[in-house]
Each structure stands twice: as C-alpha cells, then as structure tokens.
Design an enzyme around this catalytic site. Structure first.
Site, short mmCIF file in Angstrom:
data_model
loop_
_atom_site.label_atom_id
_atom_site.label_comp_id
_atom_site.label_asym_id
_atom_site.label_seq_id
_atom_site.Cartn_x
_atom_site.Cartn_y
_atom_site.Cartn_z
N ASP A 78 141.15 36.64 51.05
CA ASP A 78 141.44 35.57 52.00
C ASP A 78 141.02 36.05 53.39
O ASP A 78 141.33 37.17 53.81
CB ASP A 78 142.93 35.23 51.98
CG ASP A 78 143.24 33.92 52.70
OD1 ASP A 78 143.78 33.01 52.06
OD2 ASP A 78 142.95 33.81 53.91
N ILE A 79 140.29 35.20 54.10
CA ILE A 79 139.72 35.59 55.40
C ILE A 79 140.81 35.70 56.48
O ILE A 79 140.60 36.34 57.52
CB ILE A 79 138.63 34.55 55.81
CG1 ILE A 79 137.71 35.10 56.88
CG2 ILE A 79 139.23 33.25 56.27
CD1 ILE A 79 136.87 36.23 56.42
N GLU A 128 145.00 23.02 52.39
CA GLU A 128 143.96 23.23 53.41
C GLU A 128 142.57 23.08 52.82
O GLU A 128 141.72 22.42 53.40
CB GLU A 128 144.14 24.65 53.99
CG GLU A 128 143.34 24.93 55.24
CD GLU A 128 143.48 26.38 55.67
OE1 GLU A 128 142.43 27.01 55.88
OE2 GLU A 128 144.62 26.88 55.78
N HIS A 149 143.11 26.96 44.09
CA HIS A 149 143.10 28.41 44.30
C HIS A 149 144.50 28.97 44.18
O HIS A 149 145.48 28.32 44.52
CB HIS A 149 142.49 28.78 45.65
CG HIS A 149 143.05 28.05 46.83
ND1 HIS A 149 142.69 26.76 47.14
CD2 HIS A 149 143.95 28.41 47.78
CE1 HIS A 149 143.32 26.36 48.22
NE2 HIS A 149 144.11 27.35 48.63
N HIS A 200 146.84 32.16 45.40
CA HIS A 200 146.97 33.28 46.33
C HIS A 200 147.64 34.45 45.61
O HIS A 200 148.71 34.27 45.01
CB HIS A 200 147.87 32.90 47.52
CG HIS A 200 147.35 31.81 48.41
ND1 HIS A 200 146.73 32.08 49.61
CD2 HIS A 200 147.36 30.47 48.29
CE1 HIS A 200 146.39 30.94 50.20
NE2 HIS A 200 146.77 29.94 49.41
P1 AMP Z 1 145.76 26.60 51.28
O1 AMP Z 1 144.75 25.53 50.96
O2 AMP Z 1 146.86 26.08 52.15
O3 AMP Z 1 146.29 27.27 50.04
O4 AMP Z 1 145.04 27.72 52.15
C1 AMP Z 1 143.66 27.98 52.06
C2 AMP Z 1 143.41 29.46 52.27
O5 AMP Z 1 142.02 29.68 52.24
C3 AMP Z 1 143.93 30.01 53.62
O6 AMP Z 1 144.78 31.13 53.36
C4 AMP Z 1 142.64 30.43 54.35
O7 AMP Z 1 142.81 31.58 55.13
C5 AMP Z 1 141.69 30.65 53.19
N1 AMP Z 1 140.28 30.47 53.54
C6 AMP Z 1 139.70 29.40 54.14
N2 AMP Z 1 138.38 29.58 54.28
C7 AMP Z 1 138.09 30.79 53.77
C8 AMP Z 1 136.89 31.56 53.62
N3 AMP Z 1 135.69 31.11 54.03
N4 AMP Z 1 136.98 32.79 53.04
C9 AMP Z 1 138.16 33.26 52.61
N5 AMP Z 1 139.33 32.58 52.70
C10 AMP Z 1 139.31 31.38 53.29
#
Ligand code: AMP
Length: 138
Positions: free
Chosen positions: A29-30, A88, A93, A95
C-alpha cells in the site's frame, strides 16, 4: 475505464510488487498504516469483494494466506491483521497489515512514513520469503 489497480497489474503504473500468480497480485500500500502493509487483489476487475465468484474468492483468500505468512516471517509483528473496505478504489482488495496491538489496525491515525528505498526493500524481503523473487520497483 480501468481502475488504478488494473493499471498496476498491467504494468502501466508502478508498484512495490510482492507477489503474483495467474489470477492474483499483491503489492505494498502506497500510504501504509504500518510498514509492510500489503494489498492483495484479484487481477479480474471486480469492485466488491463479495461479487467475486466462489472460486475466485477462495483462490484470492488462499493467495492472501501465502502473502500473510510471508509478511509474518519478515516483518516484526505478532500477527497480520486483515481488513476489507474498498470505498476508495473500486477494485476488490484485501489489506494485510503487520500488527502488535489492536490499535495498530487504525486507518485514521497518521500513516507510516516509509522511504521509497525502504518500501522497495520490504517488498523484496516479502517476495523473497514467498520464493517469488520478482519485485517491481518504482
Ligand atoms: P480502500 O479502498 O478504502 O480499501 O483503500 C484503498 C487503499 O489503496 C488505500 O490504503 C490507498 O493507500 C491504497 N492505494 C491507492 N492507490 C494506490 C497505489 N497506486 N499503490 C498502492 N496503494 C494504493
């Protein structure tokens, strides 16, 4: 339009890749809650985790188990916590977060600051633990 995660799978956007198999992909995760915070995704673009077919869901979870085992081996932690939100990025996905206490799963606290070379090192270390030595770096 392809999600940002589909672009990562396609190699159009870089990622700190941890592992990949035929149907699934794992990368750091970035914006990590903790160093080693990893996202595990199906390559097929499905928004909601529970809209995956039973077969895809089980396949993803078994892949996540392998990744979590490698995280536990390589990151200092008591356990690997699991969370699913997906509000988001509209691409299912999971975590996986190395934790020592319940409060370490807090997504609302200040995020960990992990330098790019450290992110690359962590991704490579987890990848190595999976016997999967092809991490892609930023
Ligand atoms: P959520 O959809 O709420 O589960 O969160 C989406 C997750 O994706 C967040 O923790 C972001 O930090 C992560 N994220 C978004 N874009 C990227 C990326 N390009 N590379 C890695 N992680 C990402």
């Amino acid at each position: 339009m392809a999600t940002i995660f589909s672009k990562i799978v396609a190699g159009e956007i870089p990622s700190y890749k941890v592992a990949e198999d035929e149907n699934n992909y794992a990368f750091l995760d970035i914006n990590p809650v903790a160093p080693g915070h990893t996202l595990v995704i199906p390559k097929r673009e499905v928004d909601y985790l529970f809209d995956l077919t039973d077969e895809e869901y089980v396949d993803l979870q078994l892949f996540a188990k392998r990744v979590a085992t490698a995280i536990k081996q390589t990151m200092p932690c008591q356990r690997v916590g699991v969370a699913v939100m997906g509000l988001e990025v509209p691409h299912a996905h999971i975590h996986l977060i190395p934790i020592n206490e319940e409060k370490d799963m807090n997504f609302f606290k200040e995020k960990a600051t992990v330098a790019p070379d450290e992110m690359a090192r962590i991704a490579q270390t987890i990848a190595d633990a999976m016997g999967n030595n092809h991490s892609e770096l930023f």
